[in-house]
Design an enzyme around this catalytic site. Sequence first.
Site, PDB file in Angstrom:
ATOM      1  N   ASP A 192       0.815  -1.220   0.000  1.00 54.25           N
ATOM      2  CA  ASP A 192       0.000   0.000   0.000  1.00 54.25           C
ATOM      3  C   ASP A 192       0.846   1.267   0.000  1.00 54.25           C
ATOM      4  O   ASP A 192       0.348   2.353   0.288  1.00 54.25           O
ATOM      5  CB  ASP A 192      -0.930   0.007   1.219  1.00 54.25           C
ATOM      6  N   CYS A 228       4.819  -0.120   2.841  1.00 53.11           N
ATOM      7  CA  CYS A 228       5.378  -1.436   3.185  1.00 53.11           C
ATOM      8  C   CYS A 228       6.679  -1.326   3.979  1.00 53.11           C
ATOM      9  O   CYS A 228       6.903  -2.102   4.915  1.00 53.11           O
ATOM     10  CB  CYS A 228       5.575  -2.276   1.934  1.00 53.11           C
ATOM     11  N   HIS A 274       8.973  -3.897  -3.276  1.00 52.12           N
ATOM     12  CA  HIS A 274       8.155  -4.172  -2.087  1.00 52.12           C
ATOM     13  C   HIS A 274       9.037  -4.673  -0.958  1.00 52.12           C
ATOM     14  O   HIS A 274      10.074  -5.300  -1.188  1.00 52.12           O
ATOM     15  CB  HIS A 274       7.093  -5.223  -2.415  1.00 52.12           C
TER      16      HIS A 274
END
Length: 313
Positions: free
Chosen positions: A179, A182, A303
Amino acid sequence: MVEVNAESEMSEALSGIVMDDVLSRHRRERKDLQAKIQALKKSAPKNDKKKRKEIMEEVARIESDLEKKQASELVEVEKEQQIKNQNEHQDENTNGKQQNFDDALCNGDDDEEDATGTTQRVTKAQKRRDKKAREARQREEDIRIAAEDAKSAPKAIERRAIQSKLLERQLTLHYIPSDGNCLYNAVRHQLAQKGLPTYSVQELRKETANYIRAHKDSLICYMTNPKTGFLLTDAEFENYCELLHTTPAWGGQIELKALSSILKVPIEVLQAEGPPTVQGADEFAGPSLLITYHRHMYSLGEHYNSSVPIVQV
């Protein structure tokens, strides 16, 4: 009885066609999705982290939706086929003698020779069973090939490499939502794992932005405009810090350095390729916060995940 046989054969043929059509459509859908993702990537302004984050969430959502939809469709088709097979098997057991008689009347039996040269009669029912078995083997092969393709995808290769490195430390992945927050949520999770004081994402973002502003002279040489490749201007630097503080802007090495200094704890980042990197190893004592860095987990954007000890059963 001949009509029943014709309906049964048509049902089996349609069942095979349905599964083949579903698998073929799934391949087209995955191909179309990749084209859509590429278009989304091109539409993401490199210097607009808020828009980039929104597109990242959209990509993750549509990938997840497609996977769930296709998995559900395969399950439903398999269930329907199993039910049909059970019903047809019961009908064949009940009407087997009559079926053979009708087959003979219709000249539907074929003669085949076995290995010894003995002629054997092959009924339509046996033909249907043989065809059904061939189609089942083909479906299994298609599923196996799809599974092998998934295993060789960059995302799967990267995940296995990271999991292997974590396993050496008796750790496993703890997944963090994609989102835009992270990095901060992975750090928060690690703080809680180590029994250290924790903070909200907004608090971490605020302190990180303040740290970068306060250490502009030593950090600005690592901060460039993604479009021009030149160092950030004063206005661009201030905009960078403001977006970091007020939006779900993604964090990288600059933010890791700031977080390590703010929290006074080493932060180790494990990745699939190459050795881990550690921020603050020479400045702070105590166990490191261990997070993982993924280039391919999502189609758009890097990520971070966290880690947890493997539970011994």
